[in-house]
Design a protein around this motif. Structure first.
Motif, PDB file in Angstrom:
ATOM      1  N   ARG A 189      -6.626   1.227 -15.957  1.00 10.83           N
ATOM      2  CA  ARG A 189      -7.016   2.228 -14.959  1.00 10.83           C
ATOM      3  C   ARG A 189      -6.197   2.018 -13.682  1.00 10.83           C
ATOM      4  O   ARG A 189      -6.650   1.404 -12.728  1.00 10.83           O
ATOM      5  CB  ARG A 189      -8.516   2.144 -14.661  1.00 10.83           C
ATOM      6  CG  ARG A 189      -9.024   3.261 -13.752  1.00 10.83           C
ATOM      7  CD  ARG A 189     -10.539   3.168 -13.549  1.00 10.83           C
ATOM      8  NE  ARG A 189     -11.041   4.286 -12.779  1.00 10.83           N
ATOM      9  CZ  ARG A 189     -11.181   4.291 -11.450  1.00 10.83           C
ATOM     10  NH1 ARG A 189     -10.847   3.213 -10.755  1.00 10.83           N
ATOM     11  NH2 ARG A 189     -11.648   5.341 -10.810  1.00 10.83           N
ATOM     12  N   LEU A 190      -4.984   2.526 -13.694  1.00  9.29           N
ATOM     13  CA  LEU A 190      -4.089   2.401 -12.553  1.00  9.29           C
ATOM     14  C   LEU A 190      -3.780   3.786 -11.989  1.00  9.29           C
ATOM     15  O   LEU A 190      -3.616   4.750 -12.741  1.00  9.29           O
ATOM     16  CB  LEU A 190      -2.789   1.703 -12.947  1.00  9.29           C
ATOM     17  CG  LEU A 190      -2.911   0.234 -13.359  1.00  9.29           C
ATOM     18  CD1 LEU A 190      -1.570  -0.286 -13.852  1.00  9.29           C
ATOM     19  CD2 LEU A 190      -3.401  -0.609 -12.190  1.00  9.29           C
ATOM     20  N   PRO A 191      -3.683   3.899 -10.670  1.00 11.00           N
ATOM     21  CA  PRO A 191      -3.372   5.206 -10.081  1.00 11.00           C
ATOM     22  C   PRO A 191      -1.890   5.523 -10.219  1.00 11.00           C
ATOM     23  O   PRO A 191      -1.077   4.653 -10.530  1.00 11.00           O
ATOM     24  CB  PRO A 191      -3.751   5.012  -8.608  1.00 11.00           C
ATOM     25  CG  PRO A 191      -3.511   3.549  -8.359  1.00 11.00           C
ATOM     26  CD  PRO A 191      -3.871   2.854  -9.643  1.00 11.00           C
ATOM     27  N   ALA A 192      -1.559   6.782  -9.945  1.00 11.39           N
ATOM     28  CA  ALA A 192      -0.158   7.207  -9.963  1.00 11.39           C
ATOM     29  C   ALA A 192       0.093   8.051  -8.716  1.00 11.39           C
ATOM     30  O   ALA A 192       0.484   9.213  -8.797  1.00 11.39           O
ATOM     31  CB  ALA A 192       0.150   8.000 -11.227  1.00 11.39           C
ATOM     32  N   PHE A 193      -0.143   7.436  -7.557  1.00 14.54           N
ATOM     33  CA  PHE A 193       0.040   8.156  -6.304  1.00 14.54           C
ATOM     34  C   PHE A 193       1.525   8.335  -6.012  1.00 14.54           C
ATOM     35  O   PHE A 193       2.315   7.397  -6.132  1.00 14.54           O
ATOM     36  CB  PHE A 193      -0.623   7.397  -5.148  1.00 14.54           C
ATOM     37  CG  PHE A 193      -2.113   7.253  -5.289  1.00 14.54           C
ATOM     38  CD1 PHE A 193      -2.914   8.376  -5.412  1.00 14.54           C
ATOM     39  CD2 PHE A 193      -2.705   6.008  -5.315  1.00 14.54           C
ATOM     40  CE1 PHE A 193      -4.285   8.246  -5.547  1.00 14.54           C
ATOM     41  CE2 PHE A 193      -4.078   5.866  -5.436  1.00 14.54           C
ATOM     42  CZ  PHE A 193      -4.874   7.005  -5.560  1.00 14.54           C
ATOM     43  N   THR A 194       1.886   9.535  -5.607  1.00 21.51           N
ATOM     44  CA  THR A 194       3.296   9.831  -5.366  1.00 21.51           C
ATOM     45  C   THR A 194       3.818   9.178  -4.095  1.00 21.51           C
ATOM     46  O   THR A 194       5.039   9.049  -3.923  1.00 21.51           O
ATOM     47  CB  THR A 194       3.512  11.348  -5.277  1.00 21.51           C
ATOM     48  OG1 THR A 194       2.662  11.892  -4.232  1.00 21.51           O
ATOM     49  CG2 THR A 194       3.161  12.034  -6.595  1.00 21.51           C
TER      50      THR A 194
END
Length: 376
Positions: A189-194
């Motif tokens: 569960r890792l984010p993918a923030f730009t």
């Protein structure tokens, strides 16, 4: 031929740029960044480079795996262990196999026996410290499915099997008294923030704060790491952490009040995290001193053991005086390994505002014991 030479020169220049080395220096090959670190190798020995390209964790391993949620598996002399970002071992390098199972747990093998170990130790029934959640006595341990659920499957002698659904593991860790089990790390569960890059110093803290559910993005796949935190946002985080630590319902309840933060304010008032009149404007930005006072007053922070000397902290943190407002809260977070200062002198800058990246770092250390720091 000239084109090949030009490409070779460009490749060498890129390598030197990545490692921060001047032409003529011995090159350390650096691979892609994740959570502020990149795998680095020289003469067959591996370690990690920091965001500036210099070696941050010594090149001493046979192989390494990229950091994820503040942990990285390493191979030292043919034995596997797990380190944290300062290179300290969370799991010593003594295993033949280590496979992540989530929640800070690893499937582990020694010789022909298997078990499950935790990055955080606890006291067993005999009062001895151990990190073996399931002892290294099984013939096999693997991740599989049972009844449509992801599960640990532990096979003992004679082929008897114990099946543990993964969703039960946080409760099992909590029943064992493993610190931080109220804030489990969910595998994958890792984010993918730009607007958060793998090379950024705060990317690890954003990953942990997001993974544990303490913080989320601000919309449109953004985190806005450099935006300053408001009092309301700080109280929302404090209420969330306090509620999860105590196991009540605030963090699991949908909140649709107007303004959006009023229920968090009410929770913090009722729990004693803040006092009536402490803030006259919840929509203004919060200072570092005020954030330390809020976070330090949560049940979670108050429960944490000391790991640094108060006397040494008071002597070292030169921009905070014992007579200052909030000094005891600030000192307390240093003592517990939550605050580490903004420079080598452990400076705090109490009057500065707080960015979302900085708030993520504090929240992550509050939630996850393996990231708290010994300062001396």
């Amino acid at each position: 031929m000239k084109r090949k030479k030009r490409l070779a020169a460009l490749t060498l220049a890129l390598c030197l740029a990545l490692t921060g080395l001047a032409p003529g220096a011995v090159a350390v090959t650096v691979y892609g960044y994740q959570e502020g670190f990149a795998q680095a190798v020289e003469n067959g020995k591996w370690g990690f480079a920091g965001g500036d390209g210099s070696v941050a964790i010594p090149l001493q391993y046979d192989s390494v795996v990229s950091f994820s949620l503040g942990m990285a598996a390493v191979n030292l002399n043919g034995r596997l262990g797990v380190i944290r970002p300062d290179g300290a071992y969370l799991i010593p390098p003594e295993y033949d196999t280590l496979m992540p199972a989530g929640f800070g747990l690893y499937i582990a093998q020694k010789g022909n026996r298997w078990g499950v170990v935790s990055v955080l130790p606890y006291l067993n029934e005999e009062g001895k410290k151990t990190n073996e959640v399931y002892p290294i006595t099984y013939e096999n341990v693997e991740l599989g499915t049972s009844g449509g659920l992801d599960a640990l499957i532990l096979t003992a002698g004679g082929g008897s099997r114990t099946i543990v659904p993964l969703f039960r593991l946080p409760g099992i860790l909590q029943s064992l008294g493993v610190e931080g089990s109220q804030f489990p790390l969910t595998r994958g569960r890792l984010p993918a923030f730009t607007d958060v890059r793998g090379r950024d110093w705060y990317s690890m803290w954003v990953d942990i704060a997001y993974n544990t559910g303490i913080m989320s993005g601000t919309g449109n796949n953004a985190f806005e790491p450099n935006r300053e935190v408001t009092v309301a946002e700080a109280l929302q985080m404090a209420a969330n952490m306090d509620s999860r630590f105590k196991g009540d319902t605030f963090h699991t309840t949908a909140h649709v009040s107007t303004p959006w933060y009023i229920e968090a304010v009410d929770y913090c008032l009722a729990s004693g995290t803040i006092t009536a009149g402490q803030f006259d404007d919840y929509e203004r930005q919060i200072t570092r001193r005020e954030l330390a006072q809020v976070f330090g007053a949560t049940s979670l922070a108050r429960s944490l053991p000391d790991r640094n000397s108060l006397v040494r902290v008071m002597a070292a943190v030169g921009d905070v005086s014992g007579r200052d407002e909030g000094a005891q809260a600030i000192y307390g977070l240093y003592v517990k390994g939550i605050l580490t200062g903004v420079d080598a002198n452990l400076s705090f800058r109490p009057g500065d505002l707080v960015t979302r990246a900085e708030a993520a770092a504090l929240a992550a250390r509050l939630a996850r014991p393996e990231q708290r720091m010994d300062l001396f």
